[in-house]
Scaffold this motif. Sequence first.
Motif, PDB file in Angstrom:
ATOM      1  N   THR A  13       5.759   2.795   1.854  1.00 41.33           N
ATOM      2  CA  THR A  13       6.596   2.981   0.678  1.00 41.33           C
ATOM      3  C   THR A  13       7.120   1.625   0.235  1.00 41.33           C
ATOM      4  N   GLY A  14       7.452   1.531  -1.036  1.00 47.33           N
ATOM      5  CA  GLY A  14       7.970   0.270  -1.541  1.00 47.33           C
ATOM      6  C   GLY A  14       7.557   0.033  -2.978  1.00 47.33           C
ATOM      7  N   CYS A  36       3.381  -3.145  -2.472  1.00 46.39           N
ATOM      8  CA  CYS A  36       3.125  -1.918  -1.721  1.00 46.39           C
ATOM      9  C   CYS A  36       1.955  -1.148  -2.324  1.00 46.39           C
ATOM     10  N   THR A 140       6.150  -1.455   4.484  1.00 50.17           N
ATOM     11  CA  THR A 140       7.078  -1.498   3.362  1.00 50.17           C
ATOM     12  C   THR A 140       7.357  -2.933   2.941  1.00 50.17           C
ATOM     13  N   ILE A 147      14.500   4.069   3.208  1.00 50.75           N
ATOM     14  CA  ILE A 147      13.355   3.325   3.738  1.00 50.75           C
ATOM     15  C   ILE A 147      13.627   2.874   5.168  1.00 50.75           C
TER      16      ILE A 147
END
Length: 312
Positions: A13-14, A36, A140, A147
Motif C-alpha cells: 500500500t502507498g 507503490c 510501502t 499503514i
Amino acid sequence: MTLRRDMIDVVGTGFTVLDRLYADGDFTAEALGGSCGNVLVSLAMLHRQVAPVLALGLDEIGEQLLAEFETAGADTRYIHRHAGRRSPVLRQELDTRSGQHSFSFTCRDTFEEYPRYQPIGHEELQSATAALENCALFYTDRLSPAILGAMAQANSGGAIIYFEPSEIDHSLFADALAITSVLKYSSDRLGPELDDMVAASGAIAIVTYGADGLELRHGYERIWSAAYPVEQVMDTCGSGDMVSVGLIDWLLARASPRLSRLGIHDLMGGVAAGQRLAAENCAFAGARGVFQQRDVAYVRSILARARCDFPA
C-alpha cells in the motif's frame, strides 16, 4: 523451507496515482504510477502474486487504476472504491533530451489542483488482515496509523517489511523502523535525518545516490554498488522503483525469502538485478517504460542475466 501454497507474494500500500505524462511539452500518455503503484503492478506483470491494499475514488480514474492492476494480474479484492472521493492524479513534465523530469499536482491547462493521494484507513486494513498475515513481503512508501498497523500485521506473520519512505513522519517512523527489514531511501533527501538512526537499527538499508549508484548498509557495515552504464537516457523517472522491483523479485525467487539469516552481501544479487532493470528503463519514456514498450520476457531476461552473475 518452501512457501505455503496459500501465501501471497507481496501485499502493498502507498503512493498510487494516475500519472499524466507530458514529453517535451506535449501530452504523451497516462498510466498507473506512483512508487507503490509502479512497484506492485510491475511485480504483478512478472507473474508474482500481488495484492494492493488501496483507497480510491468511485470515479473514472479509480476505474482506470483498478483496470491496470487487473490487467497485470494483481489480486484487486483489497482495492476499495469510495463514493465522494476523487482518485489521485500526478502530472509529469519530461525533457527527453536531458532525461530530466518534474512533477506537479496542478492541471497545466486549467490550473485546477488535482486530487491528492489518501492513505488507507481502518476499513481497508481490516479487510486485508488475512492477506497481511500470509504474505512473503509487505511493501510501502508512505506512513499513516493504518499503514503502520498493516506493517505490524505482516511482520507478525513473518513477512519481509520493505519500506521506501519519501519523507519522515516522526510520530510514526521509529515504530515503523523497528519492524522494517529493508529500508530504501535517498541520501540527498533523507540521509541527514536517517543515517544515524538507521545505523543503530536492525534494518538493512539501501541508500541511493542517483546516477552514481547506491550503498548497502547494515549497522556500520557498508558495500558500494555503482550504477550500471546507461547507453541512452530518455527518462530517469522510475529508476528507483525498478531497483526495488528487481530486488523484491530476487528475494521472492529464493527458496526462503526471510531475511533473518541474510546480510548485505547476500542482497547483492537482487541489487544488481534492480540496477540493471533501472538502467534499461532509462531508455524509455515513463516510469515503467521498459514494461510498456518491451514485453515481460525481455524484462525477465534482464533480471536473469543479473541472477547468473549473483546466484541465489
